[in-house]
Design an enzyme around this catalytic site. Structure first.
Site, PDB file in Angstrom:
ATOM      1  N   LYS A  14       0.893  -1.324   0.182  1.00  0.00           N
ATOM      2  CA  LYS A  14      -0.059  -0.169   0.024  1.00  0.00           C
ATOM      3  C   LYS A  14       0.963   1.115  -0.072  1.00  0.00           C
ATOM      4  CE  LYS A  14      -3.991  -2.048   1.881  1.00  0.00           C
ATOM      5  NZ  LYS A  14      -5.406  -1.772   2.697  1.00  0.00           N
ATOM      6  N   GLU A  32      -2.175   7.289   8.024  1.00  0.00           N
ATOM      7  CA  GLU A  32      -2.930   8.155   6.860  1.00  0.00           C
ATOM      8  C   GLU A  32      -3.729   9.073   7.700  1.00  0.00           C
ATOM      9  OE1 GLU A  32      -3.793   5.884   3.070  1.00  0.00           O
ATOM     10  OE2 GLU A  32      -5.720   6.016   4.024  1.00  0.00           O
ATOM     11  N   HIS A  40     -15.444  -2.252   7.663  1.00  0.00           N
ATOM     12  CA  HIS A  40     -14.567  -1.926   6.391  1.00  0.00           C
ATOM     13  C   HIS A  40     -14.872  -3.112   5.240  1.00  0.00           C
ATOM     14  CE1 HIS A  40     -12.832   1.335   8.647  1.00  0.00           C
ATOM     15  NE2 HIS A  40     -12.306   0.373   9.420  1.00  0.00           N
ATOM     16  N   ARG A  72      -7.042  -7.527  -9.675  1.00  0.00           N
ATOM     17  CA  ARG A  72      -7.803  -8.650  -9.754  1.00  0.00           C
ATOM     18  C   ARG A  72      -9.215  -8.356 -10.335  1.00  0.00           C
ATOM     19  NH1 ARG A  72     -10.859  -8.082  -5.178  1.00  0.00           N
ATOM     20  NH2 ARG A  72      -9.630  -7.622  -3.502  1.00  0.00           N
TER      21      ARG A  72
HETATM   22  P1  ADP Z   1      -8.753  -3.092   2.523  1.00  0.00           P
HETATM   23  O1  ADP Z   1      -7.252  -3.282   1.534  1.00  0.00           O
HETATM   24  O2  ADP Z   1      -8.607  -3.942   3.678  1.00  0.00           O
HETATM   25  O3  ADP Z   1      -9.876  -3.167   1.832  1.00  0.00           O
HETATM   26  P2  ADP Z   1      -8.705  -0.179   2.002  1.00  0.00           P
HETATM   27  O4  ADP Z   1      -7.575   0.667   2.338  1.00  0.00           O
HETATM   28  O5  ADP Z   1      -9.330  -0.538   0.938  1.00  0.00           O
HETATM   29  O6  ADP Z   1      -8.596  -1.619   2.802  1.00  0.00           O
HETATM   30  O7  ADP Z   1      -9.980   0.529   2.994  1.00  0.00           O
HETATM   31  C1  ADP Z   1     -11.190  -0.221   3.399  1.00  0.00           C
HETATM   32  C2  ADP Z   1     -12.126   0.939   3.908  1.00  0.00           C
HETATM   33  O8  ADP Z   1     -11.675   1.395   5.060  1.00  0.00           O
HETATM   34  C3  ADP Z   1     -12.439   1.805   3.214  1.00  0.00           C
HETATM   35  O9  ADP Z   1     -13.437   1.659   1.972  1.00  0.00           O
HETATM   36  C4  ADP Z   1     -13.033   2.806   4.200  1.00  0.00           C
HETATM   37  O10 ADP Z   1     -14.179   2.667   4.494  1.00  0.00           O
HETATM   38  C5  ADP Z   1     -11.988   2.662   5.274  1.00  0.00           C
HETATM   39  N1  ADP Z   1     -10.996   3.584   5.171  1.00  0.00           N
HETATM   40  C6  ADP Z   1      -9.644   3.138   4.700  1.00  0.00           C
HETATM   41  N2  ADP Z   1      -8.854   4.128   4.772  1.00  0.00           N
HETATM   42  C7  ADP Z   1      -9.619   5.434   5.227  1.00  0.00           C
HETATM   43  C8  ADP Z   1      -9.091   6.647   5.521  1.00  0.00           C
HETATM   44  N3  ADP Z   1      -7.993   7.124   5.425  1.00  0.00           N
HETATM   45  N4  ADP Z   1     -10.067   7.513   5.933  1.00  0.00           N
HETATM   46  C9  ADP Z   1     -11.350   7.097   6.123  1.00  0.00           C
HETATM   47  N5  ADP Z   1     -11.873   5.709   5.867  1.00  0.00           N
HETATM   48  C10 ADP Z   1     -10.774   4.941   5.549  1.00  0.00           C
END
Ligand code: ADP
Length: 460
Positions: free
Chosen positions: A116, A200, A235, A292
């Site tokens: 990431k 972040e 999430h 994917r």
């Molecule tokens: P994963 O790879 O586990 O799916 P992501 O980075 O895609 O993780 O994040 C999944 C979810 O977590 C997002 O859709 C959002 O709801 C929440 N999220 C992730 N990062 C943030 C952020 N910086 N601020 C607010 N919500 C976040």
């Protein structure tokens, strides 16, 4: 030429791939664990090979067994589906070395975008806005705290190797930060074998909006519009739709241009998804790229009329994309509900077991992607998602009404499912009016204590 494909997966996605192959006149080979002997993907493939015991670490995650099966069956290509080995760069590389086509991006792109922190750097270089945060992995808690203060609370601590909604910790202030940082590292090490985390800014009340990309080996990249996946619990996505009720044509255009730049910056090939967060002012940020096919790909298929799995196979065979960006049209609205074998009244605990009666909805504008049938025994070893129900119609309102009708028609007996819970969301006036932010489910449960008393109690 691809004449025979091994499907390194199970469940509905294995069926989805078999269906695409059949229509393309391609032979299919299924692999299965001892717990999946009765599974539909085993019945419907042209051939099937058992690759080990029930546990996925002994079967669907065993790269060597899958490659041996591929050699025995003499296939040209492997389709990994989603989950399991789909984003395992080492597996894609092994396929490349064995001369078997991996139906997905090159291992290099999987490696770059799977980390990431590295993915953020690539997006930034491609001039796509990223969520403010640390430049890369931070190991030292004091340094991390300093950076968190600069970013501004609340912040989210994320595992570089995270996925599936796991490996994230929220911190509202410096005191909780120190504790959460330690916990995040321990959890990341345990879950992903990599303790690396980064920090972040936590975007408040965002929408999760992602763009579907297709890229061929000849340098053509197109996007197929967006999916709004803001309805999430812990999430994890529950409901997805396309187009997003929030995006304006201008925002869609700008985000579309950004994501294409990112796909080009990592020399992307095949189908991929760029996930973004969009705040209430319409400011968007790169979140991550999934290299994917995704669970929610059918909504894009139903709004564009493009078969994503067939496109993946054609691209892997070296064919050129048969259309350009201007040919991609958003023809209607589509919505998907993830039907899971779980019990909302027991805090969504998994509910495996025998499906004693199964009747799936049908009719105009309804699609069901599922491997379940009456008498099927849902094994306890794998993901609890047992079906995807997709409805589509001319407008969002009609697609939602159709979803309500279709959920009401679904009969699954013998186990518990989240169908009633999904139906109450689909009927919710707030959701119908504005769509959702990622806080929606939490707020919904607070607003509906009577509808979901046990859930409310557990969630509180
Ligand atoms: P994963 O790879 O586990 O799916 P992501 O980075 O895609 O993780 O994040 C999944 C979810 O977590 C997002 O859709 C959002 O709801 C929440 N999220 C992730 N990062 C943030 C952020 N910086 N601020 C607010 N919500 C976040």
């Amino acid at each position: 030429m691809i004449g025979k494909i091994l499907i390194a997966n199970r469940g509905e996605i294995a069926l989805r791939i078999i269906r695409a192959c059949k229509e393309l006149g391609i032979q299919t080979v299924a692999v299965y664990s001892e717990a999946d002997v009765q599974s539909l993907h085993v019945q419907l493939a042209d051939g099937a090979i058992c690759i080990g015991p029930a546990s996925s670490s002994e079967s669907y995650l065993k790269a060597n067994r899958i490659l041996s099966a591929a050699e025995i069956a003499d296939v040209d290509a492997i389709h990994p589906g989603y989950g399991f080995l789909a984003e395992d760069a080492a597996f894609a590389e092994q396929c490349e070395r064995c001369g078997i086509t991996f139906i997905g991006p090159p291992s290099r792109a999987i490696r770059d975008m799977g980390d990431k922190a590295r993915a953020r750097a690539i997006a930034e270089k491609a001039k796509m806005p990223i969520v403010p945060g640390t430049d890369g992995v931070i190991d030292d808690v004091n340094e991390a705290l300093e950076r968190a203060k600069e970013i501004g609370f609340p912040v989210i601590i994320k595992a570089v190797a995270g996925g599936g909604g796991r490996g994230m910790r929220l911190a509202h202030n410096p005191v909780s930060f120190t504790k959460e940082f330690g916990t995040a590292r321990v959890e990341a090490e345990k879950a992903f074998g990599n303790a690396g985390v980064y920090v972040e800014k936590y975007i408040e009340e965002p929408r999760h909006i992602e763009f579907q990309i297709l890229a061929d080996t000849h340098g053509h990249v197109v996007h197929l519009g967006e999916r709004d996946c803001s309805v999430q619990r812990r999430h994890q996505k529950l409901i997805e739709e396309s187009p997003s009720p929030f995006l304006t044509p201008d925002l869609r255009k700008r985000m579309g241009e950004s994501v294409i730049r990112v796909a080009k910056a990592c020399d992307y090939v095949n189908a991929g998804t760029i996930e973004c967060l969009v705040d209430k002012h319409g400011k968007y940020y790169f979140l991550e790229m999934n290299t994917r096919i995704q669970v929610e790909h059918p909504v894009t298929e139903e709004v564009t009329g493009i078969d994503l799995v067939k496109e993946q196979i054609r691209i892997a065979a070296g064919e050129r994309l048969g259309f350009s960006q201007k040919d991609v049209k958003i023809l209607r609205h589509a919505i998907e509900c993830r039907i899971c074998a779980e019990d909302p009244s027991r805090n969504f605990a998994p509910s495996p077991g025998e499906v004693t009666l199964y009747y799936s909805p049908g009719g105009h504008g309804v699609r069901v992607d599922s491997h379940v049938y009456g008498g099927y025994i849902i094994p306890p070893y794998y993901d609890s998602m047992i079906a995807k129900l997709i409805t589509f119609a001319r407008t969002r309102k009609l697609a939602l009404e159709r979803m309500d009708r279709a959920l009401g028609e679904y009969l699954i007996r013998g186990i518990s499912t989240n169908i009633t819970f999904l139906q109450s969301i689909v009927r919710d006036p707030v959701f119908a009016e504005n769509g959702a932010t990622t806080r929606f489910v939490e707020d919904f449960l607070k607003r509906n204590p009577k509808d979901q008393p046990t859930v409310e109690k557990v969630e509180a």
